[in-house]
Write a protein that holds these residues in place. Structure first.
Motif, PDB file in Angstrom:
ATOM      1  N   ILE A 227      63.565  13.764  16.623  1.00  0.00           N
ATOM      2  CA  ILE A 227      62.202  13.270  16.804  1.00  0.00           C
ATOM      3  C   ILE A 227      62.222  11.845  16.288  1.00  0.00           C
ATOM      4  CG2 ILE A 227      59.789  13.563  16.183  1.00  0.00           C
ATOM      5  CD1 ILE A 227      60.419  16.492  15.582  1.00  0.00           C
TER       6      ILE A 227
ATOM      7  N   LYS B 134      58.480   9.717  19.249  1.00  0.00           N
ATOM      8  CA  LYS B 134      57.286   9.550  18.414  1.00  0.00           C
ATOM      9  C   LYS B 134      56.434   8.484  19.075  1.00  0.00           C
ATOM     10  CE  LYS B 134      59.341  10.420  13.845  1.00  0.00           C
ATOM     11  NZ  LYS B 134      59.733   9.759  12.596  1.00  0.00           N
TER      12      LYS B 134
ATOM     13  N   PHE C 172      54.596  12.166  19.204  1.00  0.00           N
ATOM     14  CA  PHE C 172      54.922  13.319  20.032  1.00  0.00           C
ATOM     15  C   PHE C 172      53.712  14.222  20.199  1.00  0.00           C
ATOM     16  CE2 PHE C 172      56.254  13.912  15.647  1.00  0.00           C
ATOM     17  CZ  PHE C 172      55.554  15.046  15.269  1.00  0.00           C
TER      18      PHE C 172
ATOM     19  N   LEU D  12      56.336  19.900  21.151  1.00  0.00           N
ATOM     20  CA  LEU D  12      57.294  20.116  20.074  1.00  0.00           C
ATOM     21  C   LEU D  12      57.421  21.596  19.742  1.00  0.00           C
ATOM     22  CD1 LEU D  12      59.213  19.171  17.866  1.00  0.00           C
ATOM     23  CD2 LEU D  12      57.208  18.828  16.398  1.00  0.00           C
TER      24      LEU D  12
END
Length: 122
Positions: free
Chosen positions: A80, A101, A103, A108
């Motif tokens: 991430i 990011k 996100f 996720l």
């Protein structure tokens, strides 16, 4: 599922812990050195590692590089990062996804939930 969050940003660590902490066994670390130390223990039992790419001291890429030669590691890694374009080209064993990011939380969660049963994709 046992999840390890590795990110130098305290706000991201708190957010990810809040999202996954009620349903999963979650641990949090703030840098790559600590991640390598924890993941070097063959009994760590983490299923998924949420890994930031750019961190001081030891980057997420260096964590993956260090662990890439291990043949029997079953832990899945998800990067991430604000440097998503750079991470998309990584070819490390057990790297199942990269997410930019900022996100989307639902995306996720879907990626993490599917990671445990997924085959490693390049």
């Amino acid at each position: 599922m046992k999840i390890l969050i590795v990110d130098d940003d305290p706000a991201i660590r708190l957010l990810l812990f809040t999202v996954f902490g009620e349903e999963h066994d979650v641990s949090v670390l703030c840098d790559g050195h600590n991640a390598v130390s924890v993941l070097s223990d063959p009994n760590h039992q983490f299923d998924v590692v949420l890994l930031d790419l750019k961190m001081p001291r030891l980057s997420g890429e260096m964590v993956l590089e260090f662990l890439s030669g291990w043949q029997n590691i079953k832990t899945k890694f998800i990067i991430i990062s604000g440097f998503h374009d750079e991470a998309r080209h990584f070819k490390y064993p057990n790297l199942v996804a990269t997410l930019a990011k900022p996100f989307n939380i639902k995306e996720l969660v879907r990626i993490v939930e599917s990671a445990q049963g997924s085959a490693v994709t390049s």
